[in-house]
Design a protein around this motif. Structure first.
Motif, PDB file in Angstrom:
ATOM      1  N   PRO A 184       0.650  -1.289   0.039  1.00  0.00           N
ATOM      2  CA  PRO A 184       0.200  -0.268  -0.077  1.00  0.00           C
ATOM      3  C   PRO A 184       0.868   1.210  -0.102  1.00  0.00           C
ATOM      4  CG  PRO A 184      -0.868  -1.481   1.623  1.00  0.00           C
ATOM      5  CD  PRO A 184       0.378  -2.071   0.940  1.00  0.00           C
ATOM      6  N   ILE A 238      -6.644  -0.297   6.014  1.00  0.00           N
ATOM      7  CA  ILE A 238      -5.481   0.309   6.188  1.00  0.00           C
ATOM      8  C   ILE A 238      -5.576   1.632   5.172  1.00  0.00           C
ATOM      9  CG2 ILE A 238      -4.312  -0.392   3.995  1.00  0.00           C
ATOM     10  CD1 ILE A 238      -1.611  -0.687   5.719  1.00  0.00           C
ATOM     11  N   LEU A 270      -6.496   0.086  10.668  1.00  0.00           N
ATOM     12  CA  LEU A 270      -5.561  -1.004  10.929  1.00  0.00           C
ATOM     13  C   LEU A 270      -4.892  -1.621  10.015  1.00  0.00           C
ATOM     14  CD1 LEU A 270      -7.967  -2.942  13.796  1.00  0.00           C
ATOM     15  CD2 LEU A 270      -6.098  -1.081  14.224  1.00  0.00           C
ATOM     16  N   ASP A 271      -3.735  -1.951  10.094  1.00  0.00           N
ATOM     17  CA  ASP A 271      -3.193  -2.828   9.068  1.00  0.00           C
ATOM     18  C   ASP A 271      -3.235  -4.333   9.525  1.00  0.00           C
ATOM     19  OD1 ASP A 271      -1.152  -4.294   7.713  1.00  0.00           O
ATOM     20  OD2 ASP A 271       0.421  -2.825   8.081  1.00  0.00           O
ATOM     21  N   VAL A 272      -3.838  -5.164   8.770  1.00  0.00           N
ATOM     22  CA  VAL A 272      -4.063  -6.461   9.141  1.00  0.00           C
ATOM     23  C   VAL A 272      -2.764  -7.409   9.511  1.00  0.00           C
ATOM     24  CG1 VAL A 272      -6.227  -6.934   7.916  1.00  0.00           C
ATOM     25  CG2 VAL A 272      -4.141  -7.487   6.660  1.00  0.00           C
ATOM     26  N   SER A 316     -11.880 -10.477   3.779  1.00  0.00           N
ATOM     27  CA  SER A 316     -12.391 -10.763   2.469  1.00  0.00           C
ATOM     28  C   SER A 316     -11.688 -10.135   1.375  1.00  0.00           C
ATOM     29  CB  SER A 316     -13.771 -10.412   2.443  1.00  0.00           C
ATOM     30  OG  SER A 316     -14.587 -11.148   3.337  1.00  0.00           O
ATOM     31  N   LEU A 317     -11.368 -10.791   0.684  1.00  0.00           N
ATOM     32  CA  LEU A 317     -10.641 -10.430  -0.806  1.00  0.00           C
ATOM     33  C   LEU A 317      -9.282  -9.478  -0.383  1.00  0.00           C
ATOM     34  CD1 LEU A 317     -13.804  -9.714  -2.741  1.00  0.00           C
ATOM     35  CD2 LEU A 317     -12.540 -11.811  -2.643  1.00  0.00           C
ATOM     36  N   CYS A 318      -8.577  -9.731   0.585  1.00  0.00           N
ATOM     37  CA  CYS A 318      -7.286  -9.163   1.034  1.00  0.00           C
ATOM     38  C   CYS A 318      -6.178 -10.153   1.256  1.00  0.00           C
ATOM     39  CB  CYS A 318      -7.522  -8.218   2.253  1.00  0.00           C
ATOM     40  SG  CYS A 318      -6.136  -7.374   2.692  1.00  0.00           S
ATOM     41  N   ILE A 343      -3.506  -9.838  -1.274  1.00  0.00           N
ATOM     42  CA  ILE A 343      -2.785  -8.674  -1.672  1.00  0.00           C
ATOM     43  C   ILE A 343      -1.846  -8.242  -0.269  1.00  0.00           C
ATOM     44  CG2 ILE A 343      -3.914  -7.744  -3.406  1.00  0.00           C
ATOM     45  CD1 ILE A 343      -5.328  -5.849  -1.280  1.00  0.00           C
ATOM     46  N   CYS A 344      -2.054  -9.164   0.749  1.00  0.00           N
ATOM     47  CA  CYS A 344      -1.228  -8.788   1.983  1.00  0.00           C
ATOM     48  C   CYS A 344      -0.155  -9.941   2.371  1.00  0.00           C
ATOM     49  CB  CYS A 344      -1.842  -8.221   3.199  1.00  0.00           C
ATOM     50  SG  CYS A 344      -2.777  -9.593   3.768  1.00  0.00           S
ATOM     51  N   THR A 395     -11.915  -4.195   5.471  1.00  0.00           N
ATOM     52  CA  THR A 395     -13.260  -3.949   5.192  1.00  0.00           C
ATOM     53  C   THR A 395     -13.728  -3.186   4.111  1.00  0.00           C
ATOM     54  OG1 THR A 395     -15.206  -3.788   6.490  1.00  0.00           O
ATOM     55  CG2 THR A 395     -13.906  -1.955   6.442  1.00  0.00           C
ATOM     56  N   GLY A 396     -12.708  -2.664   3.238  1.00  0.00           N
ATOM     57  CA  GLY A 396     -12.774  -1.779   2.213  1.00  0.00           C
ATOM     58  C   GLY A 396     -14.127  -0.733   2.546  1.00  0.00           C
ATOM     59  N   MET A 456     -10.863   4.228   1.722  1.00  0.00           N
ATOM     60  CA  MET A 456     -11.774   3.270   1.798  1.00  0.00           C
ATOM     61  C   MET A 456     -12.691   3.324   3.002  1.00  0.00           C
ATOM     62  SD  MET A 456     -11.675   1.520  -1.027  1.00  0.00           S
ATOM     63  CE  MET A 456     -11.826  -0.326  -1.326  1.00  0.00           C
ATOM     64  N   ASP A 514     -18.880  -3.386   2.683  1.00  0.00           N
ATOM     65  CA  ASP A 514     -19.926  -4.106   1.706  1.00  0.00           C
ATOM     66  C   ASP A 514     -20.070  -5.181   2.374  1.00  0.00           C
ATOM     67  OD1 ASP A 514     -21.116  -3.423  -0.468  1.00  0.00           O
ATOM     68  OD2 ASP A 514     -20.027  -5.047  -1.961  1.00  0.00           O
ATOM     69  N   ILE A 515     -19.278  -5.988   2.942  1.00  0.00           N
ATOM     70  CA  ILE A 515     -19.858  -7.235   3.493  1.00  0.00           C
ATOM     71  C   ILE A 515     -20.425  -7.089   4.922  1.00  0.00           C
ATOM     72  CG2 ILE A 515     -18.907  -9.254   4.960  1.00  0.00           C
ATOM     73  CD1 ILE A 515     -16.945  -9.403   2.227  1.00  0.00           C
TER      74      ILE A 515
HETATM   75  C1  LIG Z   1     -10.294  -6.108  -2.611  1.00  0.00           C
HETATM   76  S1  LIG Z   1     -10.547  -4.968  -1.224  1.00  0.00           S
HETATM   77  C2  LIG Z   1     -11.709  -5.982  -0.334  1.00  0.00           C
HETATM   78  C3  LIG Z   1     -12.463  -4.767   0.440  1.00  0.00           C
HETATM   79  C4  LIG Z   1     -13.677  -5.641   1.112  1.00  0.00           C
HETATM   80  N1  LIG Z   1     -13.114  -6.855   2.317  1.00  0.00           N
HETATM   81  C5  LIG Z   1     -14.635  -6.476   0.232  1.00  0.00           C
HETATM   82  O1  LIG Z   1     -14.570  -7.629   0.018  1.00  0.00           O
HETATM   83  O2  LIG Z   1     -15.220  -5.685  -0.516  1.00  0.00           O
HETATM   84  C6  LIG Z   1      -8.951  -4.988  -0.332  1.00  0.00           C
HETATM   85  C7  LIG Z   1      -8.927  -4.290   0.729  1.00  0.00           C
HETATM   86  O3  LIG Z   1      -7.940  -4.291   1.620  1.00  0.00           O
HETATM   87  C8  LIG Z   1      -7.093  -3.073   2.003  1.00  0.00           C
HETATM   88  N2  LIG Z   1      -5.788  -3.465   2.486  1.00  0.00           N
HETATM   89  C9  LIG Z   1      -4.712  -3.717   1.616  1.00  0.00           C
HETATM   90  N3  LIG Z   1      -3.548  -4.064   2.332  1.00  0.00           N
HETATM   91  C10 LIG Z   1      -4.156  -3.871   3.553  1.00  0.00           C
HETATM   92  C11 LIG Z   1      -3.711  -4.304   5.048  1.00  0.00           C
HETATM   93  N4  LIG Z   1      -2.252  -4.491   5.126  1.00  0.00           N
HETATM   94  N5  LIG Z   1      -4.216  -4.115   6.218  1.00  0.00           N
HETATM   95  C12 LIG Z   1      -5.254  -3.633   6.094  1.00  0.00           C
HETATM   96  N6  LIG Z   1      -6.256  -3.409   4.709  1.00  0.00           N
HETATM   97  C13 LIG Z   1      -5.429  -3.557   3.551  1.00  0.00           C
HETATM   98  C14 LIG Z   1      -7.318  -2.287   0.895  1.00  0.00           C
HETATM   99  O4  LIG Z   1      -7.412  -0.829   1.483  1.00  0.00           O
HETATM  100  C15 LIG Z   1      -8.702  -2.622   0.532  1.00  0.00           C
HETATM  101  O5  LIG Z   1      -9.784  -1.939   1.127  1.00  0.00           O
END
Ligand SMILES: C[S@@+](CC[C@H](N)C(=O)[O-])C[C@H]1O[C@@H](n2cnc3c(N)ncnc32)[C@H](O)[C@@H]1O
Length: 251
Positions: A17, A91, A115-117, A134-136, A139-140, A66-67, A95, A70-71
């Protein structure tokens, strides 16, 4: 100074990020992009994971990444969760601003926290009944995220993950990946007005992410017990559920 590159093993999409604030840039279009990229099917996945979440027993749930919320909005549609507390975290401030707006009608039940997961020192150990993401995970750094989820959960607490997965039939999976690599750049380019990052991470994350079985194994290695999963849409995504063991011996 450049931030450290993410670990190639743990972060399937090699997304950082701090280096590329893609979610900050697309926050106000994120929900529309989900519809475009998945042809609306993400709504079914989210409805299903919300039902799984609502059916679990918890008083306090933390939704990591949580983005736009939506969930959580779908979780709140279930009568069974009335009166239970939810922390919606991400993070990205952009969003979170979207989530705050969409969840404003539930302010007494939902708190918003940045928060950073991968590291959540703000959240005490053994403090949550349930944790969802969900869906993260693609990418982490998922090893860090799983370790942190285990830390913050109470013994017996539940983790619920919705993530891109694999179609178990190899030829169908190959066809799906070819389709994604041909169509996604075109769709993504059109939908984002030429912002290549959004679909580059999506594609790389899907290609490099472990199978449902392999993710279940990773969760068990991370220390979770009773790991189970269900595939949705032939396996394009999967929902994994597990619990934190009550004792170290049980893991
Ligand atoms: C693909 S979106 C998914 C959002 C939501 N969970 C959904 O299903 O609609 C990914 C989200 O992960 C967040 N994100 C990415 N890296 C992260 C991190 N290290 N810690 C927390 N959030 C993170 C992004 O900012 C983004 O909002």
């Amino acid at each position: 100074m450049q931030p450290d590159p993410p670990s190639a093993i743990g972060n399937a999409a090699s997304f950082t990020p701090a280096a590329d604030d893609v979610f900050g840039r697309i926050a106000n279009r994120y929900d529309v992009l989900c519809d475009v990229f998945s042809f609306g099917i993400h709504r079914l996945w989210k409805r299903r994971v919300a039902k799984v979440l609502a059916d679990e027993h918890w008083s306090t749930l933390l939704d990591g990444a949580t983005g736009t919320g939506d969930i959580i909005l779908r979780v709140l549609a279930h009568d069974s969760v009335q009166g239970r507390s939810i922390i919606a975290s991400d993070i990205s401030p952009q969003m979170l601003a979207m989530a705050e707006r969409r969840l404003a009608g539930h302010a007494e039940q939902v708190s918003i926290q940045q928060l950073d997961v991968e590291a959540m020192p703000e959240v005490p150990s053994d403090s949550l009944d349930a944790y969802s993401i969900s869906l993260c995970l693609k990418i982490c750094d998922r090893q860090l995220a799983l370790r942190e989820a285990l830390r913050v959960l109470k013994p017996g607490g539940r983790i619920i993950i919705l993530e891109a997965s694999n179609i178990p039939w190899k030829s169908l999976q190959s066809a799906y990946l070819i389709y994604m690599s041909v169509c996604m750049p075109v769709l993504g380019w059109l939908a984002t007005g030429g912002d290549a990052s959004a679909y580059r991470y999506l594609l790389q994350g899907i290609e490099q992410f472990p199978s449902a079985e392999a993710l279940a194994d990773e969760m068990a290695v991370a220390g979770f017990a009773d790991v189970r999963f269900e595939r949705l849409s032939l396996g394009i995504v999967a929902i994994h559920v597990a619990r934190k063991p009550f004792s170290v011996d049980e893991a």
